[in-house]
Design an enzyme around this catalytic site. Structure first.
Site, mmCIF file in Angstrom:
data_model
loop_
_atom_site.group_PDB
_atom_site.id
_atom_site.type_symbol
_atom_site.label_atom_id
_atom_site.label_comp_id
_atom_site.label_asym_id
_atom_site.label_seq_id
_atom_site.Cartn_x
_atom_site.Cartn_y
_atom_site.Cartn_z
ATOM 1 N N GLU A 1 -6.947 -72.050 7.416
ATOM 2 C CA GLU A 1 -6.976 -73.466 7.794
ATOM 3 C C GLU A 1 -5.835 -73.686 8.767
ATOM 4 O OE1 GLU A 1 -9.257 -75.518 7.458
ATOM 5 O OE2 GLU A 1 -10.444 -74.400 6.004
ATOM 6 N N GLU B 1 -11.920 -74.681 1.560
ATOM 7 C CA GLU B 1 -10.999 -74.759 0.427
ATOM 8 C C GLU B 1 -11.372 -75.943 -0.458
ATOM 9 O OE1 GLU B 1 -7.022 -73.160 1.059
ATOM 10 O OE2 GLU B 1 -7.110 -74.222 2.952
ATOM 11 N N CYS C 1 -1.758 -81.917 9.017
ATOM 12 C CA CYS C 1 -2.791 -81.264 9.830
ATOM 13 C C CYS C 1 -3.890 -82.267 10.176
ATOM 14 C CB CYS C 1 -3.362 -80.070 9.096
ATOM 15 S SG CYS C 1 -3.898 -80.485 7.448
ATOM 16 N N LYS D 1 3.525 -66.409 -0.545
ATOM 17 C CA LYS D 1 4.643 -66.499 0.411
ATOM 18 C C LYS D 1 4.690 -67.909 0.984
ATOM 19 C CE LYS D 1 5.492 -66.142 4.757
ATOM 20 N NZ LYS D 1 6.629 -67.071 4.804
ATOM 21 N N ASN E 1 4.446 -78.248 5.615
ATOM 22 C CA ASN E 1 4.231 -79.703 5.672
ATOM 23 C C ASN E 1 3.660 -80.294 4.379
ATOM 24 O OD1 ASN E 1 1.727 -78.515 6.229
ATOM 25 N ND2 ASN E 1 1.035 -80.315 7.332
HETATM 26 P P1 NAD Z 1 3.034 -71.286 10.900
HETATM 27 O O1 NAD Z 1 1.768 -70.693 11.376
HETATM 28 O O2 NAD Z 1 4.243 -71.119 11.749
HETATM 29 O O3 NAD Z 1 3.428 -70.703 9.467
HETATM 30 C C1 NAD Z 1 2.569 -70.778 8.361
HETATM 31 C C2 NAD Z 1 2.902 -69.653 7.396
HETATM 32 O O4 NAD Z 1 2.574 -68.406 7.999
HETATM 33 C C3 NAD Z 1 4.388 -69.566 7.023
HETATM 34 O O5 NAD Z 1 4.512 -69.212 5.677
HETATM 35 C C4 NAD Z 1 4.880 -68.457 7.924
HETATM 36 O O6 NAD Z 1 6.039 -67.823 7.455
HETATM 37 C C5 NAD Z 1 3.681 -67.525 7.918
HETATM 38 N N1 NAD Z 1 3.630 -66.579 9.038
HETATM 39 C C6 NAD Z 1 4.163 -66.710 10.290
HETATM 40 N N2 NAD Z 1 3.899 -65.609 11.018
HETATM 41 C C7 NAD Z 1 3.191 -64.766 10.233
HETATM 42 C C8 NAD Z 1 2.632 -63.465 10.415
HETATM 43 N N3 NAD Z 1 2.755 -62.806 11.557
HETATM 44 N N4 NAD Z 1 1.945 -62.914 9.392
HETATM 45 C C9 NAD Z 1 1.786 -63.571 8.225
HETATM 46 N N5 NAD Z 1 2.315 -64.785 7.980
HETATM 47 C C10 NAD Z 1 3.010 -65.385 8.970
HETATM 48 O O7 NAD Z 1 2.745 -72.830 10.606
HETATM 49 P P2 NAD Z 1 3.777 -73.957 10.146
HETATM 50 O O8 NAD Z 1 4.644 -74.331 11.310
HETATM 51 O O9 NAD Z 1 4.440 -73.568 8.880
HETATM 52 O O10 NAD Z 1 2.790 -75.173 9.797
HETATM 53 C C11 NAD Z 1 2.309 -76.072 10.732
HETATM 54 C C12 NAD Z 1 0.891 -75.719 11.124
HETATM 55 O O11 NAD Z 1 0.073 -75.705 9.967
HETATM 56 C C13 NAD Z 1 0.258 -76.752 12.036
HETATM 57 O O12 NAD Z 1 -0.438 -76.086 13.060
HETATM 58 C C14 NAD Z 1 -0.721 -77.496 11.131
HETATM 59 O O13 NAD Z 1 -1.801 -78.087 11.784
HETATM 60 C C15 NAD Z 1 -1.142 -76.414 10.219
HETATM 61 N N6 NAD Z 1 -1.713 -76.962 8.977
HETATM 62 C C16 NAD Z 1 -3.067 -76.887 8.800
HETATM 63 C C17 NAD Z 1 -3.644 -77.406 7.652
HETATM 64 C C18 NAD Z 1 -5.132 -77.324 7.425
HETATM 65 O O14 NAD Z 1 -5.564 -77.486 6.291
HETATM 66 N N7 NAD Z 1 -5.925 -77.095 8.450
HETATM 67 C C19 NAD Z 1 -2.836 -78.003 6.682
HETATM 68 C C20 NAD Z 1 -1.466 -78.064 6.901
HETATM 69 C C21 NAD Z 1 -0.906 -77.521 8.051
#
Ligand code: NAD
Length: 496
Positions: free
Chosen positions: A253, A467, A287, A178, A155
């Site tokens: 996060e 962060e 987020c 990654k 995002n």
């Molecule tokens: P996601 O958890 O599906 O994926 C995030 C990353 O993790 C991707 O690169 C994905 O390939 C990787 N990943 C997935 N499974 C993994 C595993 N088993 N081991 C290691 N890496 C793995 O999240 P998303 O759909 O890409 O993003 C949306 C989410 O991110 C929402 O929940 C949003 O709230 C959150 N977000 C949080 C913040 C914050 O600062 N708190 C900021 C932006 C987005």
């Protein structure tokens, strides 16, 4: 119909390379799914291991590069990114879907983070501490950790990688990055900036591919010393567990369900603008997006009237059209998820007051567009009040008084950001003291943050050291204490 789709590679040990298994996947424009934007490497465990090995090899030289020189490399990257703002913004909009103005805002944020973090190369300070003993100097050093892994969501495909990679590098670590599988193009443009800035081979490596293979290897490989992760709470929880096997430092996060409280004494026009920006800007895929609004009973009628009118006036369309307020969702998967949440909210008895449909007809048919949607009459137990939706959907709850409003706002497993609209100082202070979220706003939206300020959430939204700002360096370094005895004599060592 497109004739040629460009293929992009991983970046390992200073070279652009295909994945070992030769697997690739294709991505499409979320504003028009018939348009392919590129083919990317569907990497596996072997590719992640090669990147870790390259990062390990590069560590000794990078670590011994003076920190101000490491900072200079970041300044060069900042300067190059500044020349490429429009290119970055268009790439973000093309692959993520957000309106171009939001994309430019994201590039600006990334630039600010780079600028601030580059200066940290001259501020990697330790402490000197007075000793209990005569002629003894005690001081601390900040040392890099080694190979660090950066795992990011789709995002904010530029800003989030920058706010992890930059402090990792300036602290003297090497990085395996990654990016999310659906936004590798922006990640590649970012790596190119660092390459052009003269970063030595192996210091920054990038591998595209699934979390289940590449991400998993990064979380479990003993040579990786720390993981900085942003994404869903579910993935964060898994990474935290997996990384414990090799005692990695972990920073997560994660998700949010951010609430705005609107008091009776609020400037309602200001509150409506803040809520609309928070809930529907970037299609709610932030987020820090506003997902719930808790309105005091006395303000409810006029607030809802203004909110519905403002929401239905928003223009939905492709991100590259400068008139667009709300762009498409970033993928078909997101579209299906959001439509599922809307159907569930209706089933559970929430009252739809705006939107609620996938947009159809003309150019809408080819993209993943959802109407900005508001549900009223939401009860705290409903899934729409509890689950992160990550789309343009807002839940409205009503409170009798401030105590109930605080209870409702805090009734969440998440705690990322929050906001109150009020003209009463006492209510603002009550909110600032009681709200359970890591970033609180008074009379402004739940969104954003500044580059030099700590960023992160409470409860299931955040884990580990914050962060951004100076805190980021704490995560990417470890502290070593040196006791220097310059008496030149034997000492009584009976103390602990
Ligand atoms: P996601 O958890 O599906 O994926 C995030 C990353 O993790 C991707 O690169 C994905 O390939 C990787 N990943 C997935 N499974 C993994 C595993 N088993 N081991 C290691 N890496 C793995 O999240 P998303 O759909 O890409 O993003 C949306 C989410 O991110 C929402 O929940 C949003 O709230 C959150 N977000 C949080 C913040 C914050 O600062 N708190 C900021 C932006 C987005």
């Amino acid at each position: 119909m497109q004739s040629h789709v460009e293929t992009f590679h991983n970046f390992v040990g200073g070279r652009w390379v295909p994945s070992a298994a030769g697997e690739t996947y294709e991505l499409h424009d979320p504003a028009d799914a018939s348009e392919a934007i590129g083919r990317f490497q569907g990497s596996g465990v072997e590719d992640a291991r090669a990147a870790i090995a390259a990062a390990q090899e590069a560590f000794a030289a990078w670590r011994s590069t003076p920190a101000p020189q490491r900072g200079q490399a970041l300044f060069r990257a900042w300067s190059l990114m500044k020349e490429r703002v429009e290119e970055f913004a268009r790439t973000i909009t093309k692959e993520e879907g957000k309106p171009i103005a939001d994309a430019r805002g994201e590039v600006k944020r990334a630039l600010n983070v780079l600028e601030f973090t580059a200066g940290e190369g001259r501020r990697l300070l330790g402490d000197t501490i007075p000793s209990e003993l005569p002629k003894t100097l005690i001081y601390t050093q900040r040392r890099p950790l080694g190979v660090t892994a950066v795992i990011t969501p789709w995002n904010f495909p530029l800003a989030i990688p920058v706010w992890k990679v930059a402090p990792a590098l300036v602290s003297g670590n090497t990085v395996v990055f990654k990016p999310a599988s659906s936004t590798p193009l922006t990640a590649i443009a970012l790596v190119k900036v660092f390459v052009d800035a003269g970063l030595p081979a192996g210091v920054l490596n990038m591998v595209t591919g699934p979390g289940a293979t590449v991400g998993k290897e990064l979380a479990t490989n003993p040579s990786v010393r720390a993981i900085s992760f942003t994404g869903s709470t579910e993935t964060g929880r898994w990474i935290y567990g997996a990384a414990s096997g090799t005692l990695k430092k972990v920073q997560c996060e994660m998700g949010g369900k951010n609430a705005v409280v609107v008091a009776e004494d609020a400037d309602l026009d200001l509150a409506v603008e803040g809520v609309v920006q928070g809930a529907f800007g970037s299609s709610g895929q932030r987020c820090t997006a506003t997902s719930r609004v808790v309105v005091l009973k006395g303000a409810k009628g006029p607030f809802m009237e203004k909110l519905a009118a403002r929401t239905t006036s928003l223009k939905v369309g492709p991100g590259l059209d400068a008139r667009t307020d709300v762009g498409p969702l970033s993928s078909r998967e997101q579209l299906d998820k959001v439509m599922g949440h809307i159907a569930l909210a209706r089933k559970e008895g929430a009252r739809l007051v705006a939107g609620g449909r996938r947009m159809a007809g003309g150019h809408f048919d080819g993209g993943f567009y959802v109407e900005p949607t508001i549900f009223d009459g939401v009860e705290p137990g409903m899934s729409i009040a509890q689950q992160e939706i990550f789309g343009p959907v807002l839940a409205v709850l009503e409170a009798e008084d401030m105590d109930e409003a605080m209870k409702l706002a805090n009734d969440s497993l998440f705690g990322l950001s929050g906001s109150i609209y009020t003209s009463d100082l006492a209510k603002a202070m009550k909110y600032a003291e009681e709200a359970e979220a890591g970033m609180l706003h008074i009379n402004s939206p739940t969104l954003g943050g500044e580059a030099h300020v700590p960023f992160g959430g409470l409860k299931q939204s955040g884990l580990g050291i914050r962060e951004q700002g100076r805190r980021a360096i704490e995560f990417f370094t470890e502290e070593v204490v040196v006791y220097m005895d310059y008496t030149g004599k034997k000492r009584d060592a009976r103390f602990i």
